[in-house]
Design a protein around this motif. Structure first.
Motif, PDB file in Angstrom:
ATOM      1  N   ASN A  27     -16.315 -51.886 -25.569  1.00 16.63           N
ATOM      2  CA  ASN A  27     -16.033 -52.301 -24.201  1.00 16.63           C
ATOM      3  C   ASN A  27     -14.542 -52.494 -23.596  1.00 16.63           C
ATOM      4  N   GLU A  28     -13.995 -52.647 -24.776  1.00 15.78           N
ATOM      5  CA  GLU A  28     -12.274 -52.923 -24.511  1.00 15.78           C
ATOM      6  C   GLU A  28     -12.015 -51.536 -24.138  1.00 15.78           C
ATOM      7  N   ALA A  29     -12.048 -50.485 -24.856  1.00 16.63           N
ATOM      8  CA  ALA A  29     -11.722 -49.190 -24.356  1.00 16.63           C
ATOM      9  C   ALA A  29     -12.238 -48.849 -23.027  1.00 16.63           C
ATOM     10  N   GLY A  47     -20.720 -54.389 -21.076  1.00 17.50           N
ATOM     11  CA  GLY A  47     -21.644 -55.214 -21.557  1.00 17.50           C
ATOM     12  C   GLY A  47     -21.225 -56.553 -20.662  1.00 17.50           C
ATOM     13  N   ASP A  48     -22.248 -57.458 -20.833  1.00 13.64           N
ATOM     14  CA  ASP A  48     -22.192 -58.832 -20.099  1.00 13.64           C
ATOM     15  C   ASP A  48     -20.910 -59.454 -20.436  1.00 13.64           C
ATOM     16  N   PHE A  49     -20.580 -59.407 -21.819  1.00 14.72           N
ATOM     17  CA  PHE A  49     -19.263 -59.899 -22.461  1.00 14.72           C
ATOM     18  C   PHE A  49     -18.230 -59.465 -21.673  1.00 14.72           C
ATOM     19  N   SER A  50     -17.950 -58.238 -21.113  1.00 11.25           N
ATOM     20  CA  SER A  50     -16.674 -57.662 -20.560  1.00 11.25           C
ATOM     21  C   SER A  50     -17.015 -57.748 -18.988  1.00 11.25           C
ATOM     22  N   LEU A  51     -17.979 -58.302 -18.500  1.00 16.17           N
ATOM     23  CA  LEU A  51     -18.229 -58.086 -17.167  1.00 16.17           C
ATOM     24  C   LEU A  51     -17.089 -59.064 -16.514  1.00 16.17           C
TER      25      LEU A  51
END
Length: 336
Positions: A27-29, A47-51
């Motif tokens: 997700n970071e990339a 991902g919901d984490f990166s949203l």
């Protein structure tokens, strides 16, 4: 991320366009790539984490739900678990969960609680995910806490439990953990349900269970880049993915579940989806998506560094440990 290749070709034929897919390894990339070149992408799958990160940086466009009528099938209860419950900039695409992937020779009856990791007869033969938030989710649920807690005392208690597990020979699951489970070296591991599906296909003696305390859910969302050059086409593509029959085909291909009520009704209980749908009913209500905690993430960073410390590994080789889960759920640890 668009799953079944045939779904993409069907859209290309219907719209006279070409769907170009770029895969990233994290997700970071993906966030970094969108931030560098925001006008190169139409549809993104964070991902919901990166949203929350993308949204805060204003890298996502508001969704036109009138152009995405199939969004009506997204389960409203599931939406309440997400960071975008009104689908303002994203729609849940696929979701999964973690649970206990176990060998039936060691567990003739399916385990129902994370507390089975306390069993002394599996010392040295169990593993939790080598991922700080998922590992902490396992420990926090064992102790009766929420997986997004920022309470320092609760995080410390979970850290102590993870350290205790490591000192009993518990491993941090990597790519080899599944092979060790297949060979009998391990009795049980914390695993994602998609991983469980693949390993269960190889060995019918494996089973997968989601503990009654609930678990960590993970979801991939679909969204539109704020500077997408083809916003209308992007909305149409999302609607295409949410077509009921397309969604069923996609679930059977990727072996994960979509929070799509009509599609789930067609696959629920089928052998092809059996592990993906085990987090249901009360267990689902006790489960949580892992949220990005922003400035509070450092609490987990520090605690995880202590869990993974080489000093813990060395101490585990020289010492025994006893751990009692008190009625309150707190871990009381003594070294002997």
């Amino acid at each position: 991320p668009a799953g079944n290749f045939q779904l993409r070709t069907a859209f290309e034929k219907a719209k006279g366009c070409t769907v170009r897919v770029e895969a990233v390894d994290s997700n970071e990339a993906m966030c970094a790539r969108i931030e560098r070149n925001p006008d190169e992408y139409d549809v993104v799958f964070p991902g919901d984490f990166s949203l929350a990160v993308l949204r805060e940086k204003k890298l996502l466009a508001p969704l036109d739900l009138a152009a995405i009528p199939n969004a009506q099938y997204i389960d409203h209860g599931f939406l309440q678990l997400t960071t975008d419950p009104h689908m303002e900039v994203s729609i849940p695409y696929m979701f999964g969960c973690t649970g206990l992937l176990y060998n039936r020779h060691d567990f003739p009856t399916a385990p129902t609680s994370w507390r089975i990791l306390q069993r002394e007869d599996i010392d040295g033969r169990f593993a939790v995910l080598n991922d700080r938030r998922f590992a902490f989710a396992c420990a926090l649920k064992t102790l009766g806490y929420g997986i997004n807690t920022t309470d320092a005392a609760q995080i410390t208690a979970a850290r102590d439990l993870l350290v205790h597990w490591r000192m009993r020979g518990g491993q941090l699951a990597d790519a080899a953990a599944g092979e060790k489970l297949l060979s009998g070296q391990l009795a049980v591991i914390q695993a994602h349900n998609g991983t469980a599906m693949a390993l269960m296909d190889r060995n019918p003696d494996l089973g997968f269970a989601v503990p009654r305390e609930g678990t960590a859910l993970a979801t991939d969302c679909v969204a539109v880049s704020a500077q997408a050059p083809n916003k209308a086409l992007a909305m149409a593509f999302i609607n295409h993915l949410l077509d009921t029959q397309m969604c069923v085909r996609n679930m059977r291909f990727v072996r994960y579940a979509a929070p799509h009520t009509a599609a789930l009704a067609l696959v629920n209980g089928t052998d092809a989806m059996r592990p993906a749908l085990l987090a249901t009913g009360d267990t689902m209500r006790r489960s949580e998506l892992i949220h990005n905690l922003g400035g509070q993430e450092h609490l987990y960073d520090v605690a995880w560094a202590e869990v993974t410390s080489e000093m813990i590994h060395l101490a585990a080789e020289k010492s025994g440990a006893q751990c009692v889960l008190a009625p309150s759920g707190l871990a009381a640890i003594s070294l002997v």
